[in-house]
Design a protein around this motif. Structure first.
Motif, PDB file in Angstrom:
ATOM      1  N   LEU A   1       3.754   5.860  -3.202  1.00 56.74           N
ATOM      2  CA  LEU A   1       4.968   6.435  -3.781  1.00 56.74           C
ATOM      3  C   LEU A   1       4.959   6.357  -5.300  1.00 56.74           C
ATOM      4  CD1 LEU A   1       7.575   5.067  -1.205  1.00 56.74           C
ATOM      5  CD2 LEU A   1       6.251   7.195  -1.134  1.00 56.74           C
ATOM      6  N   ALA A   2       4.253   5.347  -5.838  1.00 52.79           N
ATOM      7  CA  ALA A   2       4.131   5.208  -7.291  1.00 52.79           C
ATOM      8  C   ALA A   2       2.960   6.026  -7.842  1.00 52.79           C
ATOM      9  CB  ALA A   2       3.952   3.739  -7.654  1.00 52.79           C
ATOM     10  N   ARG A   3       2.273   6.760  -6.971  1.00 55.68           N
ATOM     11  CA  ARG A   3       1.134   7.607  -7.337  1.00 55.68           C
ATOM     12  C   ARG A   3      -0.023   6.814  -7.917  1.00 55.68           C
ATOM     13  NH1 ARG A   3       3.812  13.250  -9.687  1.00 55.68           N
ATOM     14  NH2 ARG A   3       5.244  13.562  -7.932  1.00 55.68           N
ATOM     15  N   GLU A   4      -0.166   5.571  -7.423  1.00 57.68           N
ATOM     16  CA  GLU A   4      -1.297   4.739  -7.834  1.00 57.68           C
ATOM     17  C   GLU A   4      -2.531   5.021  -6.975  1.00 57.68           C
ATOM     18  OE1 GLU A   4      -0.030   0.709  -7.581  1.00 57.68           O
ATOM     19  OE2 GLU A   4       1.548   0.930  -9.086  1.00 57.68           O
ATOM     20  N   VAL A   5      -2.326   5.418  -5.730  1.00 60.13           N
ATOM     21  CA  VAL A   5      -3.438   5.783  -4.857  1.00 60.13           C
ATOM     22  C   VAL A   5      -3.153   7.162  -4.265  1.00 60.13           C
ATOM     23  CG1 VAL A   5      -4.137   3.429  -4.275  1.00 60.13           C
ATOM     24  CG2 VAL A   5      -2.416   4.568  -2.893  1.00 60.13           C
TER      25      VAL A   5
ATOM     26  N   SER B   1      -0.493   2.822   9.630  1.00 62.36           N
ATOM     27  CA  SER B   1       0.168   2.905  10.931  1.00 62.36           C
ATOM     28  C   SER B   1       1.259   3.964  10.864  1.00 62.36           C
ATOM     29  CB  SER B   1       0.775   1.555  11.310  1.00 62.36           C
ATOM     30  OG  SER B   1       1.852   1.228  10.450  1.00 62.36           O
ATOM     31  N   LEU B   2       1.387   4.716  11.940  1.00 61.73           N
ATOM     32  CA  LEU B   2       2.449   5.719  12.009  1.00 61.73           C
ATOM     33  C   LEU B   2       3.810   5.062  11.851  1.00 61.73           C
ATOM     34  CD1 LEU B   2       3.049   8.690  12.366  1.00 61.73           C
ATOM     35  CD2 LEU B   2       2.785   8.417  14.836  1.00 61.73           C
ATOM     36  N   THR B   3       3.927   3.817  12.317  1.00 65.76           N
ATOM     37  CA  THR B   3       5.178   3.064  12.186  1.00 65.76           C
ATOM     38  C   THR B   3       5.616   2.970  10.725  1.00 65.76           C
ATOM     39  OG1 THR B   3       4.651   1.762  14.151  1.00 65.76           O
ATOM     40  CG2 THR B   3       6.289   0.836  12.648  1.00 65.76           C
ATOM     41  N   SER B   4       4.658   2.771   9.819  1.00 63.44           N
ATOM     42  CA  SER B   4       4.993   2.557   8.403  1.00 63.44           C
ATOM     43  C   SER B   4       5.191   3.840   7.608  1.00 63.44           C
ATOM     44  CB  SER B   4       3.898   1.727   7.726  1.00 63.44           C
ATOM     45  OG  SER B   4       3.929   0.401   8.175  1.00 63.44           O
ATOM     46  N   VAL B   5       4.543   4.927   8.022  1.00 60.25           N
ATOM     47  CA  VAL B   5       4.560   6.115   7.161  1.00 60.25           C
ATOM     48  C   VAL B   5       5.345   7.295   7.713  1.00 60.25           C
ATOM     49  CG1 VAL B   5       2.371   5.508   6.058  1.00 60.25           C
ATOM     50  CG2 VAL B   5       2.356   6.960   8.106  1.00 60.25           C
ATOM     51  N   ARG B   6       5.850   7.207   8.945  1.00 60.18           N
ATOM     52  CA  ARG B   6       6.543   8.373   9.516  1.00 60.18           C
ATOM     53  C   ARG B   6       7.691   8.842   8.613  1.00 60.18           C
ATOM     54  NH1 ARG B   6       8.237  11.354  13.906  1.00 60.18           N
ATOM     55  NH2 ARG B   6       6.797  10.536  15.443  1.00 60.18           N
ATOM     56  N   GLU B   7       8.506   7.910   8.131  1.00 61.31           N
ATOM     57  CA  GLU B   7       9.652   8.283   7.280  1.00 61.31           C
ATOM     58  C   GLU B   7       9.191   9.077   6.063  1.00 61.31           C
ATOM     59  OE1 GLU B   7      12.858   6.063   4.308  1.00 61.31           O
ATOM     60  OE2 GLU B   7      11.740   4.880   5.780  1.00 61.31           O
ATOM     61  N   HIS B   8       8.110   8.634   5.436  1.00 63.04           N
ATOM     62  CA  HIS B   8       7.625   9.292   4.227  1.00 63.04           C
ATOM     63  C   HIS B   8       6.930  10.616   4.548  1.00 63.04           C
ATOM     64  CE1 HIS B   8       8.849   5.762   2.111  1.00 63.04           C
ATOM     65  NE2 HIS B   8       8.022   5.001   2.798  1.00 63.04           N
ATOM     66  N   MET B   9       6.377  10.722   5.758  1.00 61.49           N
ATOM     67  CA  MET B   9       5.832  12.009   6.183  1.00 61.49           C
ATOM     68  C   MET B   9       6.961  13.004   6.424  1.00 61.49           C
ATOM     69  SD  MET B   9       2.843  10.550   8.708  1.00 61.49           S
ATOM     70  CE  MET B   9       2.603  12.110   9.539  1.00 61.49           C
TER      71      MET B   9
ATOM     72  N   MET C   1       0.829  -1.210   0.000  1.00 63.94           N
ATOM     73  CA  MET C   1       0.000   0.000   0.000  1.00 63.94           C
ATOM     74  C   MET C   1       0.859   1.253   0.000  1.00 63.94           C
ATOM     75  SD  MET C   1      -2.721   1.095   2.936  1.00 63.94           S
ATOM     76  CE  MET C   1      -3.537   2.696   2.975  1.00 63.94           C
ATOM     77  N   VAL C   2       1.913   1.269   0.831  1.00 67.03           N
ATOM     78  CA  VAL C   2       2.804   2.426   0.871  1.00 67.03           C
ATOM     79  C   VAL C   2       3.545   2.574  -0.454  1.00 67.03           C
ATOM     80  CG1 VAL C   2       4.832   3.414   2.000  1.00 67.03           C
ATOM     81  CG2 VAL C   2       3.026   2.383   3.384  1.00 67.03           C
ATOM     82  N   THR C   3       3.947   1.458  -1.045  1.00 72.29           N
ATOM     83  CA  THR C   3       4.597   1.499  -2.360  1.00 72.29           C
ATOM     84  C   THR C   3       3.669   2.120  -3.397  1.00 72.29           C
ATOM     85  OG1 THR C   3       5.950  -0.452  -1.866  1.00 72.29           O
ATOM     86  CG2 THR C   3       5.621   0.096  -4.194  1.00 72.29           C
TER      87      THR C   3
END
Length: 329
Positions: free
Chosen positions: A201-205, A211-219, A196-198
């Protein structure tokens, strides 16, 4: 972590649960081969990261290798079913999150039952979930996003809403927001949080709950922007992100999931006691608790009995939340 939660954690680590005390009289079980910990989601997602954090110290305490195996699909049910059907000998375990109880309710034809087919070993904790939008989109607040989504819908360009599984927390609460606010978004379910995170980044969604665990870096890099948090309070590490309710949207109040370790049903008392005590000792380590907090995860260890009650509570809550909802977003 708030003072009450620290007190609960300290109490849980100070005294073994009744299940552990009962297991102490049957002799200490020792695994005789590597232990497989199945994660029912792809590598790289939050669940996988938590499991791998646990694996090394668990192997040290149990004195055998602990191997994390990713078996994703069917909203977490493929990996869960593999554990449910494994021999109850302590060598195959499941490390998972709330979709264990959510997916059967939503899908309706689950191959295994989250209560009947598993032995709860312990809870690691929980994490805050954040509604995010891609950083290349203009919204800076939830109000901005609502206007943006409605404008896109009116122009025939409905936003694409991602989730890590059909029927998951990400799906159901985003659907609630979509319905309440008449946003007209189109849902796309992935096979876990990492894909989902990928897709972001690929602008598919365009947006979704993570979870904050998964997206903090990208935020932090601006690739994603957090607009609202589920639950009753802001996360202490992200106090600039208000809850949905603070922003006038009645989504996610009272929600709290779980992260934990289970075995198949009928796990012998000695096996359960050894695994639960090893897990308790891992969670008592300052380094583990610090690392979890750094990962925006609230370390809240629960023993077998308390974890079983948590699973039953979350299941009842999810039945209530999803009653009457059309989850074909």
């Amino acid at each position: 972590m708030s003072t009450p939660r620290r007190a609960v954690l300290a109490l849980g680590l100070a005294a073994p649960s009744l299940a552990l005390a009962q297991g102490g009289g049957v002799g200490q079980w020792q695994p005789d081969r590597p232990i497989r910990v199945i994660v029912p989601f792809p590598a790289g997602g939050a669940t996988d990261v938590w499991a791998r954090l646990l694996a090394e110290p668990l192997a040290e305490l149990l004195r055998v290798p602990v191997v994390v195996e990713n078996r994703s699909g069917a909203a977490g049910m493929i990996g869960a079913d593999a554990v449910a059907k494994s021999a109850p000998d302590g060598h195959t375990l499941l490390f998972t999150i709330t979709p264990l109880v959510q997916s059967p309710i939503v899908l309706g034809n689950s191959p295994c039952d989250p209560i009947r087919d598993f032995t709860p070993i312990g809870q690691m904790g929980n994490t805050t979930l954040i509604f995010c939008v891609r950083g290349d989109h203009p919204p800076r607040t939830l109000g901005d996003f609502i206007a943006f989504a409605r404008a896109r819908r009116a122009a025939g360009q409905a936003l694409m809403l991602g989730s890590w599984a059909a029927g998951s927390t990400a799906h159901v609460y985003a659907l609630a927001m979509n319905n309440q606010l008449d946003l007209g978004m189109t849902h796309v379910a992935y096979r876990g949080e990492a894909p989902m995170v990928t897709a972001y980044l690929a602008r598919e969604v365009d947006c979704g709950i993570n979870s904050l665990t998964s997206v903090r870096e990208h935020m932090a890099t601006g690739k994603l922007r957090g607009l609202a948090a589920l639950g009753d309070a802001r996360h202490p590490n992200m106090r600039d992100i208000p809850t949905f309710f603070e922003q006038g949207v009645d989504v996610g109040r009272g929600w709290s999931g779980f992260i934990g370790l289970l075995g198949p049903a009928r796990l012998p008392p000695a096996v359960l006691a050894r695994h639960a005590e090893a897990f308790r000792q891992v969670m008592a380590r300052d380094a583990i608790r610090r690392r979890l907090l750094e990962m925006d995860t609230d370390p809240d260890w629960l023993g077998p009995e308390d974890f079983a009650r948590t699973i039953a509570r979350v299941q009842a809550k999810w039945i209530e939340i999803t009653r009457g909802m059309d989850l074909q977003l």
